[in-house]
Structure formats: C-alpha cells, structure tokens
Motif scaffolding. Structure first.
Motif, short mmCIF file in Angstrom:
data_model
loop_
_atom_site.label_atom_id
_atom_site.label_comp_id
_atom_site.label_asym_id
_atom_site.label_seq_id
_atom_site.Cartn_x
_atom_site.Cartn_y
_atom_site.Cartn_z
N MET A 1 8.79 -18.08 -0.96
CA MET A 1 7.41 -17.63 -0.92
C MET A 1 6.56 -18.59 -0.09
SD MET A 1 5.45 -15.94 -4.05
CE MET A 1 3.70 -15.65 -4.11
N LYS A 2 7.02 -19.84 0.02
CA LYS A 2 6.25 -20.82 0.78
C LYS A 2 6.17 -20.46 2.25
CE LYS A 2 7.12 -24.77 -2.28
NZ LYS A 2 7.69 -26.12 -2.39
N ASN A 3 7.15 -19.73 2.76
CA ASN A 3 7.16 -19.36 4.17
C ASN A 3 6.20 -18.22 4.48
OD1 ASN A 3 9.12 -21.30 4.76
ND2 ASN A 3 10.79 -19.90 4.18
N LEU A 4 5.70 -17.53 3.47
CA LEU A 4 4.77 -16.42 3.67
C LEU A 4 3.36 -16.95 3.87
CD1 LEU A 4 5.94 -13.87 0.94
CD2 LEU A 4 6.28 -13.68 3.41
N ALA A 5 2.58 -16.23 4.69
CA ALA A 5 1.17 -16.57 4.85
C ALA A 5 0.45 -16.40 3.52
CB ALA A 5 0.53 -15.69 5.93
N LEU A 6 -0.65 -17.12 3.35
CA LEU A 6 -1.35 -17.14 2.07
C LEU A 6 -1.75 -15.74 1.61
CD1 LEU A 6 -2.66 -18.68 -0.25
CD2 LEU A 6 -4.71 -18.91 1.17
N HIS A 7 -2.26 -14.90 2.54
CA HIS A 7 -2.73 -13.59 2.10
C HIS A 7 -1.60 -12.71 1.60
CE1 HIS A 7 -2.03 -13.04 6.50
NE2 HIS A 7 -1.57 -11.86 6.14
N TRP A 8 -0.39 -12.88 2.16
CA TRP A 8 0.74 -12.11 1.65
C TRP A 8 1.14 -12.61 0.25
CZ3 TRP A 8 1.12 -7.77 3.76
CH2 TRP A 8 0.98 -7.58 5.15
N GLN A 9 1.06 -13.90 0.04
CA GLN A 9 1.35 -14.45 -1.29
C GLN A 9 0.34 -13.92 -2.32
OE1 GLN A 9 2.01 -18.73 -1.45
NE2 GLN A 9 2.46 -18.77 0.74
N ILE A 10 -0.93 -13.87 -1.92
CA ILE A 10 -1.96 -13.36 -2.82
C ILE A 10 -1.74 -11.88 -3.12
CG2 ILE A 10 -4.44 -12.88 -3.04
CD1 ILE A 10 -4.97 -15.46 -1.49
N LEU A 11 -1.39 -11.10 -2.08
CA LEU A 11 -1.13 -9.68 -2.29
C LEU A 11 0.03 -9.46 -3.25
CD1 LEU A 11 -1.55 -8.05 1.26
CD2 LEU A 11 -2.80 -7.47 -0.82
N ILE A 12 1.09 -10.25 -3.10
CA ILE A 12 2.24 -10.13 -4.01
C ILE A 12 1.81 -10.48 -5.43
CG2 ILE A 12 4.48 -11.15 -4.60
CD1 ILE A 12 4.97 -11.48 -1.57
N GLY A 13 1.01 -11.54 -5.57
CA GLY A 13 0.51 -11.92 -6.88
C GLY A 13 -0.34 -10.82 -7.51
N MET A 14 -1.19 -10.17 -6.68
CA MET A 14 -2.02 -9.07 -7.17
C MET A 14 -1.15 -7.91 -7.67
SD MET A 14 -4.97 -9.02 -4.24
CE MET A 14 -5.52 -7.39 -4.75
N PHE A 15 -0.16 -7.54 -6.86
CA PHE A 15 0.70 -6.41 -7.20
C PHE A 15 1.47 -6.68 -8.50
CE2 PHE A 15 4.98 -4.52 -6.95
CZ PHE A 15 4.63 -3.17 -6.97
N LEU A 16 2.07 -7.87 -8.58
CA LEU A 16 2.84 -8.22 -9.78
C LEU A 16 1.93 -8.30 -11.01
CD1 LEU A 16 5.29 -10.92 -8.37
CD2 LEU A 16 5.75 -8.52 -8.87
N GLY A 17 0.68 -8.76 -10.82
CA GLY A 17 -0.25 -8.83 -11.93
C GLY A 17 -0.59 -7.45 -12.47
N ILE A 18 -0.79 -6.48 -11.57
CA ILE A 18 -1.08 -5.11 -11.98
C ILE A 18 0.13 -4.50 -12.70
CG2 ILE A 18 -1.56 -2.77 -11.13
CD1 ILE A 18 -3.21 -4.10 -8.88
N VAL A 19 1.30 -4.70 -12.13
CA VAL A 19 2.52 -4.16 -12.74
C VAL A 19 2.72 -4.74 -14.13
CG1 VAL A 19 5.04 -4.11 -12.59
CG2 VAL A 19 3.66 -3.68 -10.54
N TRP A 20 2.56 -6.06 -14.25
CA TRP A 20 2.75 -6.69 -15.56
C TRP A 20 1.71 -6.17 -16.55
CZ3 TRP A 20 6.18 -9.48 -18.22
CH2 TRP A 20 5.75 -10.01 -19.45
N GLY A 21 0.47 -6.02 -16.13
CA GLY A 21 -0.58 -5.54 -17.02
C GLY A 21 -0.28 -4.16 -17.58
N MET A 22 0.20 -3.25 -16.72
CA MET A 22 0.55 -1.90 -17.18
C MET A 22 1.76 -1.93 -18.11
SD MET A 22 -1.82 -0.06 -15.96
CE MET A 22 -1.18 1.56 -16.41
N LEU A 23 2.77 -2.73 -17.75
CA LEU A 23 3.96 -2.85 -18.61
C LEU A 23 3.59 -3.45 -19.96
CD1 LEU A 23 6.74 -4.08 -16.14
CD2 LEU A 23 6.60 -1.86 -17.28
N ALA A 24 2.71 -4.42 -19.95
CA ALA A 24 2.30 -5.06 -21.19
C ALA A 24 1.62 -4.07 -22.13
CB ALA A 24 1.36 -6.24 -20.90
N SER A 25 0.85 -3.15 -21.55
CA SER A 25 0.19 -2.13 -22.37
C SER A 25 1.21 -1.18 -22.98
CB SER A 25 -0.82 -1.35 -21.52
OG SER A 25 -1.86 -2.19 -21.08
N TYR A 26 2.22 -0.79 -22.19
CA TYR A 26 3.24 0.13 -22.69
C TYR A 26 4.15 -0.54 -23.73
CZ TYR A 26 2.42 3.95 -19.38
OH TYR A 26 1.88 5.01 -18.71
N LEU A 27 4.46 -1.84 -23.52
CA LEU A 27 5.42 -2.54 -24.37
C LEU A 27 4.75 -3.33 -25.49
CD1 LEU A 27 7.80 -3.88 -21.56
CD2 LEU A 27 8.06 -1.80 -22.96
#
Length: 433
Positions: free
Chosen positions: A1-27
């Motif tokens: 992940m260190k080789n990715l530009a900062l904005h791509w790292q932030i986008l990945i973090g945003m996406f994973l955060g949304i996915v986790w939030g939805m899964l957490a609600s279901y589980l």
C-alpha cells in the motif's frame, strides 16, 4: 500500500470503511465497531485538529512576512477576498436556481414531515438555541469577535480560527515594518517551526487511510443501526433533496471551478484535479476544511506548483471564510424547507437568502456540522419555520462530506488564480497518479 499515491490509499480506506459498516450492521457488530474501530477515527480527527491552529498561525506569519512590503500584501489580500466572495455569491445563486427549478420540497407528505419533526426534535432545539445566541448579538459583533482579547485563549479553540488569523496577520505585518536585521531572527525561528509542523503533517497524513476507514465504518454503523434497510429507506425518502444539492455541488466542481482554473488560472483542469484530489478525498471523509488544511496546503505546493508565499496566506484564510459548498447547501435547504411547508418565498426573500448565506459563510467554523447552525439564521432571516430543519438532519452528514469537498476545491482554485496573477505558479514537483 505504501507504493500507492495517497489519494488511492484514502479511497481504499473509504471503500473498506463503508463495506465494514454495512457488514457490521448485518452481523450485529455495531457495538464492536463503535467501541474498537470508531475511536481510531476520532483520534485521527483530533490529530488533524491538533495541528490546525499551529499550522495556520505559523504559515500565515511566514507567508505575510515573506511578502516584504505592505502594498503587496494589500494587493494579494484584495484579490483573495474578492474572489472568495464572488464564488460564494455564485454558489448561492446556483443553489437558488436549482431548488426553484426542481422543487424537491414538494416530495414530502405531511405524515413524513411530522415523523421527522418528532424524531429530530431534540437536535433541532439545540441548533435553534445556538443560532438564537448568535442572533441576539449586535450587528458589529462579528467584527468584535475577530479581535481576540487573549491570543492564547483563541489558540485553544479551533472555532476561533478567525482570531488566530487576525493575530497572525498583525504579527506578520509588524515583522515587515520593523528593521530587517531585527526581523531576521524572528523570521528564521518561524521558518524552522514551520518545517517542524510540516513534518508533523507528513506523519499524520501517513495514518490518513486508516483514520478514514475508522471514520466511515463508525458513520455507517451509527446511521444504519441494527437495520441497514432503515438507512436505505431514509435516503430514498430524502433522495430528491440530496440529488438537487449534489447536482449543485457537482456543477461547482465540474463546471464553475474548471472555468475559473482554465480562464483565470491558465491551467488544465485535469492537472488541477489530479493535484488536489488527495485533499478532496480527505475533505470528503473528515467534513472539515480546517482538518483538511494541512493536506490542501501540501497538495497546492507540491502538486499544483503554487508558491508557499501564496498558499500559506490564501488557503488558511479560505478555510475560514470561503464556504462555497456550504453556502449553496444553505440556499437549497432553506427553500426546500419552505417548499415542504408550502411557503412561497418572494424574490426579495430569496435575495435576502443570498446575502445572509454569504455573510454567514464568512463566520462559519471550518468544522463538521457548522453549516447547520448558520442555516438556522438563514431560515430566520427568510421567515421560514426553524422546525423544518428536522427534515434535513438525517442526510446532512453525507451532504456535509460533499460540500466540504467543494469548499476545499474552491480554496485551491482561488489560490491557483492568485498565484497565476502574481507570477507565483511553478511546475509541480510531486503529482502522483
């Protein structure tokens, strides 16, 4: 992940955060998310807030002192404030046009309005009380509030950023006016402190993807609760209003700012967008122009080639007084609430919204949710029931993320234009795509 530009790292973090939030609600992992993940988002926000005041103070002092003469400071300041006010007025007018054309307020039934009013009654009362305190102040209170009685007291409160800016400008101007040999050691001290602060910013930004993940995971869990379908249903009910606001904010980023960047900034918008994208993503996830300021300044200097002399003056000022996205949202929200209550606003009332929203944006704190308090003042000025704010509280957090992104983009656009007109725009050193 260190080789990715900062904005791509932030986008990945945003996406994973949304996915986790939805899964957490279901589980049924809501408590786990709130107790063990969300606090890291709060820590990240606190780290950004921690550095905001020192960054603004030192950057403005070094920026003003580097201008070397008062006349140059006056010229740059006039350009900056003039551009900020112009873009804010355009944003409010655009919002009024859209809300009058699409009329999203007509989509609400009386039953749904009553449901929202009762559900958010406590929050509505709190915001009304805050706005009432502001309304009771005299006409020149905003001017009085700019001048701090104690600079150290002002530095302990991020909402007092205008006072910090006033002191920094006064200090920088005084540095210009004293003999050069006496000012030199002071300038050297602040330049050294500035380097330290920028290094701290680099350290904090390394944690941005993880902070963004925790922020969005906590947000989704709090919004959806135990029933993700409730969040989806709520967004569908208020979807029309959200779409109108989003269209307006999209036009700002995709039409108005590109025109300004290309015509006045003499820069290709693709290059501008690439350069400011990391700051936009951080603004989207934090909903705070002040918290995003370190990233905005770094992007402006490294990715856009804006001279530090310009960025250290224009951007901190913009984070405080330039709220294009917030102003557009206030215009749409005010008329939307009026439509929901069946109130027809006159042309003069809507022009009053333009003036009030513009002035309110200058005093709005660059922190999440500040626009709601200022919206109450706009509603009162236009004679719209304050209770109607309950209708828009549910999706406000999401729209706050979008309008903060617009605010930050507007700051960078003005900085680009000022730098171009001052001959302070240089080839960028660090765009990563």
């Amino acid at each position: 992940m260190k080789n990715l530009a900062l904005h791509w790292q932030i986008l990945i973090g945003m996406f994973l955060g949304i996915v986790w939030g939805m899964l957490a609600s279901y589980l049924n992992l809501n408590d786990f998310t709130i107790d063990w993940i969300s606090p890291f988002g709060t820590i990240f926000i606190n780290m950004l807030k921690l550095i905001a005041v020192p960054l603004v103070l030192v950057s403005l002092i070094t920026g003003v002192a580097s201008l070397s003469d008062i006349s140059r400071l006056s010229r740059i300041g006039t350009k900056t404030i003039g551009l900020y006010l112009s873009t804010t007025v355009l944003a409010v007018l655009l919002g009024l046009v859209l809300v009058n054309v699409f009329k999203p307020g007509n989509a609400f039934s009386p039953e749904k309005r009553e449901e929202f009013r009762s559900q958010f009654a406590a929050a509505t009362s709190e915001k009304s009380s805050d706005a009432a305190a502001v309304e009771e102040q005299g006409p020149l209170q905003a001017l009085v509030d700019i001048v701090p009685s104690n600079i150290f007291g002002a530095m302990t409160d991020n909402s007092s950023m205008l006072q910090v800016i006033f002191f920094a400008l006064l200090f920088g101007i005084a540095l210009i006016m004293i003999p050069t040999d006496k000012a030199a050691p002071v300038n050297s001290f602040f330049e050294g402190v500035n380097l330290v602060i920028l290094k701290i910013v680099d350290i904090i930004m390394a944690a941005a993807p993880y902070g963004v993940f925790a922020l969005l995971a906590g947000l989704i869990v709090e919004f959806a609760g135990d029933d993700p379908a409730a969040a989806i249903e709520l967004l569908l009910v208020l979807g029309y209003y959200c779409i109108v606001v989003t269209i307006g904010l999209g036009l700002m980023i995709l039409v108005m700012y590109p025109l300004l960047v290309v015509t006045l900034g003499k820069t290709k918008y693709r290059a501008f967008f690439k350069g400011i994208f990391p700051a936009q993503m951080l603004a989207f996830s934090t909903s705070s122009s002040a918290a995003t300021l370190p990233a905005t300044m770094e992007c402006a200097e490294k990715n856009l080639g804006i001279n530090k002399e310009i960025s250290s003056f224009v951007l901190p000022l913009g984070a405080t007084i330039n709220m294009d996205g917030t102003s557009l949202y206030q215009a749409v929200a005010a008329v939307f609430i009026a439509q929901a209550y069946g109130i027809d606003l006159t042309l003069m009332q809507q022009l009053g919204i333009v003036l009030t929203a513009t002035l309110a944006s200058i005093g709005a704190a660059a922190v999440p949710g500040a626009g709601i308090v200022m919206l109450v003042i706009v509603l009162q000025q236009a004679g719209i029931p304050i209770e109607g704010i309950a209708l828009i509280l549910a999706p406000d957090r999401i729209l706050d993320m979008l309008r903060t992104t617009v605010n930050v983009t507007g700051d960078a656009t003005v900085a680009m234009i000022v730098a171009r007109t001052e001959g302070q725009l240089h080839p960028p050193t660090g765009i990563k795509v």
